[in-house]
Design an enzyme around this catalytic site. Structure first.
Site, PDB file in Angstrom:
ATOM      1  N   SER A 132     -15.469   2.201  -9.579  1.00 22.06           N
ATOM      2  CA  SER A 132     -15.333   2.956  -8.236  1.00 22.06           C
ATOM      3  C   SER A 132     -14.030   3.624  -8.195  1.00 22.06           C
ATOM      4  CB  SER A 132     -15.347   1.946  -7.183  1.00 22.06           C
ATOM      5  OG  SER A 132     -16.567   1.206  -7.088  1.00 22.06           O
TER       6      SER A 132
ATOM      7  N   ARG B 158      -7.740  -4.951  -3.265  1.00 22.73           N
ATOM      8  CA  ARG B 158      -7.245  -4.400  -4.279  1.00 22.73           C
ATOM      9  C   ARG B 158      -5.611  -4.368  -4.247  1.00 22.73           C
ATOM     10  NH1 ARG B 158     -11.451  -5.537  -4.739  1.00 22.73           N
ATOM     11  NH2 ARG B 158     -13.468  -4.682  -5.185  1.00 22.73           N
TER      12      ARG B 158
ATOM     13  N   GLU C 135      -8.596   3.932  -5.993  1.00 21.06           N
ATOM     14  CA  GLU C 135      -8.444   2.904  -6.477  1.00 21.06           C
ATOM     15  C   GLU C 135      -7.712   2.703  -7.923  1.00 21.06           C
ATOM     16  OE1 GLU C 135     -11.754   0.061  -5.970  1.00 21.06           O
ATOM     17  OE2 GLU C 135     -11.172  -1.043  -8.003  1.00 21.06           O
TER      18      GLU C 135
HETATM   19  C1  LIG Z   1     -17.803   0.546 -15.205  1.00 23.66           C
HETATM   20  C2  LIG Z   1     -16.824  -0.343 -14.591  1.00 23.66           C
HETATM   21  C3  LIG Z   1     -17.005  -1.122 -13.538  1.00 23.66           C
HETATM   22  C4  LIG Z   1     -15.900  -1.602 -12.705  1.00 23.66           C
HETATM   23  N1  LIG Z   1     -16.373  -2.735 -11.753  1.00 23.66           N
HETATM   24  C5  LIG Z   1     -15.264  -2.801 -11.304  1.00 23.66           C
HETATM   25  C6  LIG Z   1     -15.760  -3.996  -9.862  1.00 23.66           C
HETATM   26  O1  LIG Z   1     -17.034  -4.308  -9.781  1.00 23.66           O
HETATM   27  N2  LIG Z   1     -14.714  -4.620  -9.144  1.00 23.66           N
HETATM   28  C7  LIG Z   1     -13.224  -4.052  -9.332  1.00 23.66           C
HETATM   29  O2  LIG Z   1     -12.357  -4.688  -8.510  1.00 23.66           O
HETATM   30  N3  LIG Z   1     -13.078  -3.311 -10.301  1.00 23.66           N
HETATM   31  C8  LIG Z   1     -14.124  -2.900 -11.097  1.00 23.66           C
HETATM   32  N4  LIG Z   1     -13.748  -1.757 -12.002  1.00 23.66           N
HETATM   33  C9  LIG Z   1     -12.323  -1.605 -12.297  1.00 23.66           C
HETATM   34  C10 LIG Z   1     -11.589  -2.383 -13.414  1.00 23.66           C
HETATM   35  O3  LIG Z   1     -12.409  -3.010 -14.487  1.00 23.66           O
HETATM   36  C11 LIG Z   1     -10.863  -3.642 -12.660  1.00 23.66           C
HETATM   37  O4  LIG Z   1      -9.761  -2.764 -11.694  1.00 23.66           O
HETATM   38  C12 LIG Z   1     -10.092  -4.338 -13.677  1.00 23.66           C
HETATM   39  O5  LIG Z   1      -9.561  -5.521 -13.018  1.00 23.66           O
HETATM   40  C13 LIG Z   1      -8.936  -3.767 -14.382  1.00 23.66           C
HETATM   41  O6  LIG Z   1      -8.459  -4.631 -15.756  1.00 23.66           O
HETATM   42  P1  LIG Z   1      -7.697  -4.081 -16.923  1.00 23.66           P
HETATM   43  O7  LIG Z   1      -7.368  -5.016 -17.822  1.00 23.66           O
HETATM   44  O8  LIG Z   1      -8.998  -2.973 -17.469  1.00 23.66           O
HETATM   45  O9  LIG Z   1      -6.557  -3.092 -16.328  1.00 23.66           O
HETATM   46  P2  LIG Z   1      -5.860  -1.854 -16.637  1.00 23.66           P
HETATM   47  O10 LIG Z   1      -7.002  -0.724 -16.497  1.00 23.66           O
HETATM   48  O11 LIG Z   1      -5.513  -1.831 -18.167  1.00 23.66           O
HETATM   49  O12 LIG Z   1      -4.586  -1.671 -15.586  1.00 23.66           O
HETATM   50  C14 LIG Z   1      -4.930  -1.497 -14.136  1.00 23.66           C
HETATM   51  C15 LIG Z   1      -3.685  -1.822 -13.650  1.00 23.66           C
HETATM   52  O13 LIG Z   1      -2.983  -3.132 -13.692  1.00 23.66           O
HETATM   53  C16 LIG Z   1      -2.103  -3.322 -14.334  1.00 23.66           C
HETATM   54  N5  LIG Z   1      -1.909  -4.320 -15.291  1.00 23.66           N
HETATM   55  C17 LIG Z   1      -3.009  -4.689 -16.225  1.00 23.66           C
HETATM   56  N6  LIG Z   1      -2.560  -5.684 -16.874  1.00 23.66           N
HETATM   57  C18 LIG Z   1      -1.353  -6.335 -16.422  1.00 23.66           C
HETATM   58  C19 LIG Z   1      -0.902  -7.365 -16.511  1.00 23.66           C
HETATM   59  N7  LIG Z   1      -1.034  -8.489 -17.403  1.00 23.66           N
HETATM   60  N8  LIG Z   1       0.475  -7.609 -15.841  1.00 23.66           N
HETATM   61  C20 LIG Z   1       0.751  -6.723 -14.981  1.00 23.66           C
HETATM   62  N9  LIG Z   1       0.070  -5.710 -14.541  1.00 23.66           N
HETATM   63  C21 LIG Z   1      -1.065  -5.297 -15.380  1.00 23.66           C
HETATM   64  C22 LIG Z   1      -1.633  -2.086 -15.014  1.00 23.66           C
HETATM   65  O14 LIG Z   1      -0.314  -1.627 -15.322  1.00 23.66           O
HETATM   66  C23 LIG Z   1      -2.335  -0.814 -14.344  1.00 23.66           C
HETATM   67  O15 LIG Z   1      -1.537  -0.529 -13.072  1.00 23.66           O
HETATM   68  C24 LIG Z   1     -14.700  -1.337 -13.092  1.00 23.66           C
HETATM   69  C25 LIG Z   1     -14.666  -0.503 -14.116  1.00 23.66           C
HETATM   70  C26 LIG Z   1     -15.516   0.243 -14.799  1.00 23.66           C
HETATM   71  C27 LIG Z   1     -15.236   1.131 -16.053  1.00 23.66           C
END
Ligand SMILES: Cc1cc2nc3c(=O)[nH]c(=O)nc-3n(C[C@H](O)[C@H](O)[C@H](O)COP(=O)(O)OP(=O)(O)OC[C@H]3O[C@@H](n4cnc5c(N)ncnc54)[C@H](O)[C@@H]3O)c2cc1C
Length: 302
Positions: free
Chosen positions: A225, A175, A295
């Site tokens: 998580s 992560r 996380e």
């Molecule tokens: C139901 C559910 C299940 C999930 N299952 C998993 C799983 O199995 N495994 C897992 O790892 N995660 C999981 N997640 C967490 C999440 O979906 C992941 O971490 C995902 O990768 C976040 O992506 P996002 O685009 O939503 O990022 P955001 O939530 O919008 O941002 C997260 C971080 O990334 C940064 N960020 C976003 N986009 C960029 C970019 N283009 N450039 C630089 N920084 C950026 C943001 O500033 C922030 O700090 C889950 C979440 C939920 C709600």
């Protein structure tokens, strides 16, 4: 007034803008006060321009993907929250790699790869994030993670330059990616995948999705998580072992389906989630000697 003028500049660029935009509407946790200005860009030139304008006027800029790993303060977010329109960009195959812009959803990327008969991203099907957020977080599940398949990333650096970062420079860890250290914005990524039949890939994707539905409280808002997995343990098992399954503070609750998830049972505040996470962390440390680390990324005013 300051944001009125900025909003007009961003509108002229072609961005969508919204003043005092409730972050609870655009995060999977459904928590968070207003962003002074939410800007949705439809191309990367606009991202570059918005970033330049913010820097020249010393306005704080928070970049977000799909908001599925963020816990936003009840007091909201200072300055600009910038994101890419998720409808912008299509994955494509270039020189044996799947290349995709950062705003695209993982669902779209995984489906494209499956249809092209390219395997390696099945683990990501069902993670509700964008490609950029997944690379930033080195998201992973079911034995796979982004670092296994990313070949290079194009990113916008704080000096305003776009540079290509190769696997070595990405400093992927559990992560973790280099973008947590250097503040660059991920703009596109390329994935090295292997050939397989679309039906076998689909089978694995469906199986992972079935496991998610069985084990995770997908019926409630959450950020997945809440804690990282401590080496050699599972956060959920430790929390359950401390008797905290189902424990709540206000409307924030340790899920009784999966103790690694903190869920919003309806109208939970960021303060409630933080208080609950503090109780969980203290109790687990006392019972097992292990320090849980979130996380989920905290964003916004303290
Ligand atoms: C139901 C559910 C299940 C999930 N299952 C998993 C799983 O199995 N495994 C897992 O790892 N995660 C999981 N997640 C967490 C999440 O979906 C992941 O971490 C995902 O990768 C976040 O992506 P996002 O685009 O939503 O990022 P955001 O939530 O919008 O941002 C997260 C971080 O990334 C940064 N960020 C976003 N986009 C960029 C970019 N283009 N450039 C630089 N920084 C950026 C943001 O500033 C922030 O700090 C889950 C979440 C939920 C709600």
């Amino acid at each position: 007034m300051r944001y009125d003028n900025l909003a007009s500049s961003f509108l002229r660029l072609g961005c969508k803008v919204e003043m005092n935009a409730p972050m609870s509407r655009i995060t999977s946790f459904r928590i968070g006060g207003p962003a002074d200005l939410l800007v949705t860009a439809s191309n990367y030139n606009d991202v570059i321009s918005v970033k330049q304008i913010c820097e020249s006027q010393s306005i704080p800029l928070t970049y977000m993907g799909n908001g599925s790993n963020m816990l936003v303060s009840d007091k909201g977010v200072d300055g600009i929250v910038l994101r890419m329109d998720s409808k912008t960009g299509e994955p494509a195959i270039e020189n044996d790699l799947v290349v995709c812009s950062a705003g695209v959803s993982l669902k779209k990327l995984c489906t494209f790869s499956k249809d092209a008969g390219l395997s390696g991203l099945e683990f990501a099907y069902g993670i509700p994030g964008s490609v950029g957020g997944a690379v930033y977080m080195n998201a992973g599940a079911y034995g796979g993670q982004f670092s296994d398949v990313v070949q290079w990333v194009d990113a916008l650096f704080p000096d305003g330059q776009i540079r290509r970062v190769d696997t070595q420079g990405l400093k992927f860890g559990y992560r973790h990616s280099v973008f947590m250290e250097n503040g660059a914005i991920v703009m596109a990524a390329a994935f090295r995948l292997t050939c397989d039949s679309p039906s076998s890939i689909a089978e694995r994707m469906d199986e992972f999705m079935r496991r998610r539905r069985d084990k995770q409280p997908l019926e409630y808002p959450s950020a997945g998580s809440f804690f990282k997995r401590p080496e050699g343990f599972y956060a959920g098992a430790l929390i359950e072992g401390s008797g905290l399954k189902g424990f709540s503070v206000g409307a924030a609750q340790v899920s009784d389906k999966h103790a690694g998830f903190i869920i919003n049972r309806g109208g939970a505040t960021c303060d409630e989630v933080i208080r609950l996470a503090e109780i969980v962390t203290k109790r687990v440390l006392l019972d097992s000697g292990i320090t849980l680390e979130p996380e989920v990324r905290f964003v916004g005013r303290n």
